[in-house]
Write a protein that holds these residues in place. Structure first.
Motif, short mmCIF file in Angstrom:
data_model
loop_
_atom_site.label_atom_id
_atom_site.label_comp_id
_atom_site.label_asym_id
_atom_site.label_seq_id
_atom_site.Cartn_x
_atom_site.Cartn_y
_atom_site.Cartn_z
N LEU A 1 0.53 8.50 -3.07
CA LEU A 1 -0.29 9.25 -4.02
C LEU A 1 -1.37 10.04 -3.29
O LEU A 1 -1.58 11.24 -3.55
CB LEU A 1 -0.91 8.30 -5.03
N LEU A 2 -2.06 9.40 -2.36
CA LEU A 2 -3.12 10.08 -1.62
C LEU A 2 -2.56 11.20 -0.74
O LEU A 2 -3.20 12.24 -0.55
CB LEU A 2 -3.89 9.07 -0.77
N ASP A 3 -1.36 11.01 -0.22
CA ASP A 3 -0.73 12.04 0.59
C ASP A 3 -0.49 13.30 -0.25
O ASP A 3 -0.68 14.43 0.23
CB ASP A 3 0.59 11.53 1.16
N CYS A 4 -0.10 13.12 -1.52
CA CYS A 4 0.10 14.26 -2.42
C CYS A 4 -1.22 14.98 -2.70
O CYS A 4 -1.22 16.17 -3.07
CB CYS A 4 0.70 13.80 -3.74
N LEU A 5 -2.33 14.28 -2.53
CA LEU A 5 -3.64 14.84 -2.82
C LEU A 5 -4.38 15.32 -1.58
O LEU A 5 -5.56 15.68 -1.65
CB LEU A 5 -4.50 13.78 -3.55
N GLY A 6 -3.72 15.33 -0.43
CA GLY A 6 -4.34 15.79 0.80
C GLY A 6 -5.08 14.73 1.58
O GLY A 6 -5.88 15.04 2.46
N ASN A 7 -4.82 13.46 1.26
CA ASN A 7 -5.41 12.32 1.96
C ASN A 7 -6.95 12.37 2.01
O ASN A 7 -7.57 12.41 3.09
CB ASN A 7 -4.84 12.21 3.38
N PRO A 8 -7.59 12.37 0.84
CA PRO A 8 -9.06 12.42 0.83
C PRO A 8 -9.73 11.22 1.48
O PRO A 8 -10.89 11.30 1.88
CB PRO A 8 -9.37 12.47 -0.68
N GLN A 9 -9.02 10.10 1.60
CA GLN A 9 -9.61 8.90 2.21
C GLN A 9 -9.99 9.13 3.67
O GLN A 9 -10.79 8.36 4.22
CB GLN A 9 -8.65 7.70 2.09
N LEU B 1 0.81 -1.21 0.00
CA LEU B 1 0.00 0.00 0.00
C LEU B 1 0.84 1.27 0.00
O LEU B 1 0.29 2.38 0.05
CB LEU B 1 -0.92 0.00 1.23
N GLU B 2 2.15 1.13 -0.11
CA GLU B 2 3.01 2.31 -0.03
C GLU B 2 2.73 3.30 -1.16
O GLU B 2 2.68 4.52 -0.94
CB GLU B 2 4.48 1.91 -0.05
N THR B 3 2.53 2.80 -2.37
CA THR B 3 2.34 3.69 -3.52
C THR B 3 1.03 4.44 -3.42
O THR B 3 0.98 5.66 -3.64
CB THR B 3 2.41 2.90 -4.83
N GLY C 1 -7.56 -7.91 -1.00
CA GLY C 1 -8.07 -7.15 0.14
C GLY C 1 -6.93 -6.53 0.92
O GLY C 1 -6.82 -5.33 1.05
N ARG C 2 -6.03 -7.38 1.40
CA ARG C 2 -4.93 -6.92 2.25
C ARG C 2 -4.10 -5.84 1.57
O ARG C 2 -3.78 -4.81 2.19
CB ARG C 2 -4.05 -8.13 2.62
N PHE C 3 -3.77 -6.03 0.29
CA PHE C 3 -2.95 -5.06 -0.42
C PHE C 3 -3.72 -4.32 -1.52
O PHE C 3 -3.11 -3.70 -2.39
CB PHE C 3 -1.73 -5.77 -1.03
N ASN D 1 -7.76 -0.43 0.47
CA ASN D 1 -7.59 -0.81 1.87
C ASN D 1 -6.85 0.24 2.69
O ASN D 1 -6.41 -0.03 3.80
CB ASN D 1 -6.87 -2.16 1.98
N VAL D 2 -6.74 1.45 2.17
CA VAL D 2 -6.22 2.56 2.96
C VAL D 2 -7.31 3.16 3.84
O VAL D 2 -7.03 4.03 4.67
CB VAL D 2 -5.62 3.66 2.06
N ILE D 3 -8.54 2.72 3.67
CA ILE D 3 -9.64 3.18 4.53
C ILE D 3 -9.39 2.67 5.94
O ILE D 3 -9.23 1.47 6.16
CB ILE D 3 -10.98 2.67 3.98
N GLU D 4 -9.38 3.57 6.90
CA GLU D 4 -8.97 3.20 8.26
C GLU D 4 -10.14 2.97 9.20
O GLU D 4 -10.03 2.19 10.15
CB GLU D 4 -8.05 4.28 8.83
N THR D 5 -11.26 3.65 8.98
CA THR D 5 -12.38 3.55 9.93
C THR D 5 -13.70 3.31 9.20
O THR D 5 -14.60 4.17 9.22
CB THR D 5 -12.48 4.82 10.80
N PRO D 6 -13.86 2.16 8.55
CA PRO D 6 -15.14 1.88 7.88
C PRO D 6 -16.26 1.69 8.89
O PRO D 6 -16.02 1.35 10.06
CB PRO D 6 -14.85 0.59 7.12
#
Length: 445
Positions: free
Chosen positions: A40-48, A34-36, A156-158, A162-167
């Protein structure tokens, strides 16, 4: 032209320009993790981190249908719902539903451009699916809604989702062997038995405090999922132990610790849809973030739509090639479990099936032929447009020499001469299904 991954085309030139950039992406051989997507999401302000309550669904088969039931129930309850699913059938827009509507071409072009630019500036080697996921999360974070239904792409795992932390809740649909090159690749501290390994990967979506709702699998798979959930700090809500769904003459009977609920038969065809509906209901009843009354669960049985999953085609240019009144069905199934579901459905209804099949080369030709073998009137093999696929010889090895080849679905249907109660089934690939829907004028909306 054969392309190694997903592809997409659009009538909108701005969208097509971004899809061309997207289609040029590839995955470095052997890269998992999930590193990539996180970079990518970090560059976009972490919308997740700014999504509405998330209903996260994994599985080998049935996860898309489960998402369809979830969306139908939530909307029947008056909620506004974002949905992210894959793959698309005809248009890329089908992957991203924003506040109940397919994403507009204007928004899609802007978001894909924004994500692809961020990946290039940051030197991030993102894949097709990682960019697609990031674009969906940006859309969902920027548009108000009451809930968000997200389908796992692979594993699922990768998986990038799966960057969603609090579903609000997670669910796992039917499990089987598929995508072996990715999901069964050697990895330390994972189960050796293939089915248990699949369960291990799917249960990787479990999150602390979020219920993990599952079907009832083999003992080894159930134990594997329970161990993964315990490690994540998630409670398991399992079919047969904590909930059940039973077909009756008049519909379905759902039961759990909160009581029972009588439902009509789902509009979606196939007895397996009862299980998918049950999973969606169990997910909704075992979360307390979004209120969904029982009346909405009942309505969802009729409201849910999911194209190319045991879909009976309507009148159109393709079906007009068949003798009048010949039922023509479409299904994107391509693995053994899908083949078994098709066999159950058609064995109960009509004795003989004219199968028009197109299957990618990385799939088993016997996956559908085997379960349907006793009911096949003919097998016609067609190419899957723009993909590397099996030719007729691959099917002749499992169906003797009776399997024949046609240049496309149009030729295949024109040659068929069903009689009596025989039906036609077009199956083997969701990519083929998308071509059929487009050519028959049944574009998913």
């Amino acid at each position: 032209m054969v392309r190694p991954f997903d592809f997409a085309v659009s009538d909108d030139p701005r969208v097509q320009a971004q899809l061309d950039r997207l289609g040029a992406l590839s995955v470095p051989q052997g890269r998992i993790g999930l590193e990539t997507i996180r970079a990518l999401l970090d560059c976009l302000g972490n919308p997740q981190h700014d999504l509405p309550p998330v209903f996260h669904v994994a599985g080998t088969n049935g996860k898309g249908s489960t998402c369809a039931f979830l969306r139908a129930a939530l909307e029947a309850a008056g909620k506004t719902v974002h949905v992210f699913t894959s793959p698309h059938l005809v248009r890329f827009n089908e992957r991203i539903r924003v506040a109940g509507q397919l994403i507009s071409d204007e928004m899609l072009a802007d978001l894909l451009g924004e994500v692809l630019d961020a990946a290039e500036v940051g030197g991030i080697g993102a894949s097709f699916f990682e960019v697609s996921t990031a674009a969906a999360f940006l859309a969902f974070a920027r548009t108000p809604a009451d809930a968000c239904v997200i389908e796992v792409g692979l594993g699922g795992r990768f998986d990038a989702t799966n960057v969603i932390e609090t579903p609000a809740v997670c669910g796992i649909a039917t499990l089987g062997i598929d995508h072996e090159a990715f999901l069964l690749s050697p990895d330390a501290d994972t189960p050796a038995e293939p089915h248990n390994r699949i369960a291990f990967e799917k249960a990787g979506i479990a999150k602390p405090g979020a219920p993990l709702v599952t079907l009832d699998y083999t003992q080894g798979m159930n134990e594997t999922i329970a161990a993964q959930a315990a490690k994540a700090g998630a409670s398991v809500i399992r079919q047969a132990l904590d909930w059940s769904i039973t077909p009756t003459r008049d519909g379905l009977l759902y039961r759990d610790g909160k009581g029972s609920l009588r439902l009509p038969h789902p509009r979606l065809a196939g007895e397996h849809q009862a299980i998918n509906a049950g999973l969606a209901i169990a997910m909704l009843r075992h979360q307390d973030t979004v209120d969904v009354p029982d009346a909405a669960l009942v309505a969802a049985m009729e409201w849910a739509r999911w194209p190319a999953r045991l879909q009976r085609l309507g009148d159109g240019p393709l079906t007009a090639l068949l003798p009048p009144g010949t039922p023509c069905w479409l299904d994107g199934g391509h693995n053994p479990d899908a083949g078994k579901a098709l066999a159950r459905h058609f064995n109960e209804r009509r004795p003989y099936v004219h199968l028009v099949i197109g299957m990618l080369k990385n799939k088993d030709p016997d996956a559908l032929i085997g379960p349907l073998a006793g009911r096949l009137a003919s097998v016609t093999v067609v190419p899957v447009p723009a993909h590397d696929c099996h030719d007729a010889s691959a099917f002749q090895r499992v169906f003797a020499p009776e399997a024949t080849a046609a240049s496309d679905v149009t030729e295949a249907l024109r040659r068929l001469k069903p009689v009596g109660d025989e039906i036609v089934l077009i199956a083997g690939s969701l990519y083929l299904a998308g071509t059929v829907l487009r050519e028959n004028g049944e574009i998913p909306d």
